[in-house]
Design a protein around this motif. Structure first.
Motif, PDB file in Angstrom:
ATOM      1  N   MET A 130       0.866  -1.188   0.000  1.00  0.00           N
ATOM      2  CA  MET A 130       0.000   0.000   0.000  1.00  0.00           C
ATOM      3  C   MET A 130       0.904   1.241   0.000  1.00  0.00           C
ATOM      4  SD  MET A 130      -3.067   0.522   2.737  1.00  0.00           S
ATOM      5  CE  MET A 130      -4.481  -0.405   2.207  1.00  0.00           C
ATOM      6  N   ASN A 131       0.672   2.175  -0.903  1.00  0.00           N
ATOM      7  CA  ASN A 131       1.459   3.405  -0.918  1.00  0.00           C
ATOM      8  C   ASN A 131       1.026   4.344   0.212  1.00  0.00           C
ATOM      9  OD1 ASN A 131       2.930   5.750  -1.538  1.00  0.00           O
ATOM     10  ND2 ASN A 131       1.298   6.470  -2.922  1.00  0.00           N
ATOM     11  N   THR A 132       1.967   4.677   1.075  1.00  0.00           N
ATOM     12  CA  THR A 132       1.643   5.587   2.202  1.00  0.00           C
ATOM     13  C   THR A 132       2.584   6.782   2.213  1.00  0.00           C
ATOM     14  OG1 THR A 132       3.168   4.403   3.663  1.00  0.00           O
ATOM     15  CG2 THR A 132       0.863   3.636   3.609  1.00  0.00           C
ATOM     16  N   SER A 133       3.141   7.117   1.080  1.00  0.00           N
ATOM     17  CA  SER A 133       4.161   8.174   1.041  1.00  0.00           C
ATOM     18  C   SER A 133       3.625   9.535   1.497  1.00  0.00           C
ATOM     19  CB  SER A 133       4.737   8.286  -0.378  1.00  0.00           C
ATOM     20  OG  SER A 133       3.668   8.515  -1.292  1.00  0.00           O
ATOM     21  N   THR A 134       2.391   9.855   1.158  1.00  0.00           N
ATOM     22  CA  THR A 134       1.866  11.166   1.579  1.00  0.00           C
ATOM     23  C   THR A 134       1.642  11.170   3.089  1.00  0.00           C
ATOM     24  OG1 THR A 134       0.734  11.283  -0.567  1.00  0.00           O
ATOM     25  CG2 THR A 134       0.093  12.904   1.108  1.00  0.00           C
ATOM     26  N   SER A 135       1.072  10.076   3.617  1.00  0.00           N
ATOM     27  CA  SER A 135       0.903   9.995   5.078  1.00  0.00           C
ATOM     28  C   SER A 135       2.256  10.091   5.767  1.00  0.00           C
ATOM     29  CB  SER A 135       0.223   8.675   5.463  1.00  0.00           C
ATOM     30  OG  SER A 135      -1.183   8.785   5.407  1.00  0.00           O
ATOM     31  N   ASP A 136       3.237   9.403   5.200  1.00  0.00           N
ATOM     32  CA  ASP A 136       4.567   9.399   5.827  1.00  0.00           C
ATOM     33  C   ASP A 136       5.161  10.808   5.872  1.00  0.00           C
ATOM     34  OD1 ASP A 136       5.479   6.193   4.278  1.00  0.00           O
ATOM     35  OD2 ASP A 136       4.194   6.704   6.001  1.00  0.00           O
ATOM     36  N   SER A 137       5.015  11.554   4.786  1.00  0.00           N
ATOM     37  CA  SER A 137       5.599  12.911   4.795  1.00  0.00           C
ATOM     38  C   SER A 137       4.773  13.844   5.689  1.00  0.00           C
ATOM     39  CB  SER A 137       5.711  13.468   3.371  1.00  0.00           C
ATOM     40  OG  SER A 137       4.435  13.536   2.777  1.00  0.00           O
TER      41      SER A 137
END
Ligand code: KE4
Length: 429
Positions: free
Chosen positions: A1-8
């Motif tokens: 699952m792509n969570t890159s925006t949540s991570d940033s």
């Protein structure tokens, strides 16, 4: 699952907000992952900042019993908003919600609205102290009544989740006026309440505990508590912030037929906006300023937007069959969940009251804090992470509750059970 925006977003949030969250349990520390930042919600679904969809069983920790973004609730808020957002003066909507609450909750003759469950419980305790002239509070291990100083003694929810023994910053002379005893232990309860050296003003209890995971009251426990507090002139406070309008339209007190002296509410009565309330017998509530000398106040108390969301919610909850339908759905789901748990794990305990439940990875019965603490929080953490990856959003702690709503469809629940079996297989060893 792509969570890159949540991570940033999480990295950015941690620059400005302690732990990157505005309430500790949301940081997901105890389940070993970083939080997903939620951007929108509708019905039984929530959507994170990367566009991932989840079936939601947190339901904002209880308020969203109708599901997110219910059209009638949104319309009510929009209508109220068109007239302004806050007046700092009494408004018609707070009278309407007060009438609905006093009609619904058997023990409430009068009610005062505040802005959170914590405000409700801290005000109810102050009122009990003012009414009795006594100072001691009795609470129960693993129960959580919000973060007011007096309650941070062996409390549940985030306190257990984060393993915080109490909290720095709470002066000893506050803590010494709070005694926490085991839930469901009638002998210790009677011994404590009859101890004449204790100057007991009130007992505050979650009539169904939701903050050590869900723990039900043992047969006769609440009856014993009511009998003793009545005999000894001790104010009995039901903290129904979770159970109010959740386990029945009249809360746990209606479900169990036991009337407290004061009741604390929150969550559902705000329909997702910030609201709390405390209420009870007129004889006691009449001590609250400006009617009486016990002071309590709030800039946004009775806020018209929050009132409108609560009114719209309660009007739907009043509909015949609402709780029966939710009970049937919840029971069916819980039975299937238990079957799966039994198939893959020897020792799993499912505690449920209506649409609020907890799956403990531990041997039952789980009827108090010490028993709840034997649950395998690490196994729960693995389960949580697997389910999250499959688009199922559970409470990020073994010691919280999961909530079903009217919006959870048979398809949502079937998918959840399918993903549960998939996750169980993965974490089995
Ligand atoms: P709030 O101040 O968070 O609105 O309510 C405090 C409270 C009081 N009483 C009971 C029985 C409660 O469960 C709560 C708050 N519940 C927690 C979850 N268990 C809120 C979630 C959080 O702390 O982020």
């Amino acid at each position: 699952m792509n969570t890159s925006t949540s991570d940033s977003l999480f990295a950015q949030a941690q620059r400005y907000i302690p732990g990157g969250v505005n309430s500790p349990v949301r940081a997901c520390k105890s389940v070993g992952c970083d939080p997903r930042f939620i951007k929108r919600a509708s019905g039984a679904k929530i959507y994170d900042a990367d566009g991932n969809e989840y079936i939601d069983f947190v339901c904002s920790w209880g308020p969203m019993i109708l599901g997110h973004n219910h059209p009638a609730v949104i319309e009510a808020i929009q209508n109220a908003m068109a007239n302004g957002t806050s007046f700092g003066a009494p408004c018609p909507l707070e009278v309407e919600l007060a009438e609905l609450v006093t009609e619904a909750v058997p023990s409430i003759d009068m009610v005062r609205f505040v802005n959170s469950g914590t405000e409700a419980t801290m005000s109810a305790v102050r009122l009990a102290r003012g009414y009795t002239g006594r100072k001691m509070i009795i609470k129960f291990d693993g129960c959580y009544h919000g973060h007011a100083d007096s309650f941070l003694v062996k409390a549940g929810s985030g306190i257990i989740t984060l393993g915080i023994p109490g909290s720095p910053g709470v002066p000893e002379d506050i803590v010494r006026n709070t005694i926490s005893i085991p839930y469901n232990n009638e002998d210790i309860l009677e011994k404590t309440l009859r101890d004449e050296s204790l100057d007991i003003a009130c007992v505050i209890v979650e009539p169904v505990a939701g903050n050590m995971g869900v723990v039900l009251p043992a047969k006769g426990f609440l009856e014993k508590l009511r009998a003793l507090t009545s005999e000894l002139g001790i104010v009995l406070i039901f903290d129904e912030v979770i159970t109010g309008f959740r386990v029945s339209y009249g809360g746990a007190q209606q479900k169990f037929g036991i009337l407290p002296d004061l009741t604390c509410l929150g969550k559902i009565i705000g329909g997702g906006l910030p609201v709390g309330a405390y209420g009870g017998k007129k004889e006691i509530m009449s001590l609250i300023a400006p009617l009486g000398p016990v002071y309590q106040a709030g800039t946004l108390s009775g806020n018209p937007l929050a009132m409108s969301a609560g009114i719209a919610t309660l009007k739907i909850l009043k509909n015949p069959g609402f709780y029966e339908d939710l009970e049937q759905k919840s029971a069916g789901f819980a039975n299937n969940l238990q079957e799966l748990a039994d198939k893959y794990f020897g020792e799993v305990t499912l505690n449920r009251q209506g649409s609020v439940m907890t799956l403990f990875f531990g041997k039952g019965p789980i009827a108090d804090f010490n028993a709840a603490m034997t649950a395998d929080a690490q196994k729960y953490a693995k389960f949580y992470r697997e389910m999250l990856e499959q688009g199922i959003y559970l409470a990020p702690s073994q010691f919280e509750a999961m909530f079903l709503s009217a919006a959870h469809s048979p398809e949502d629940l079937a998918k959840t059970l399918e993903m549960t079996e998939w996750s169980f297989k993965k974490i089995q060893n």
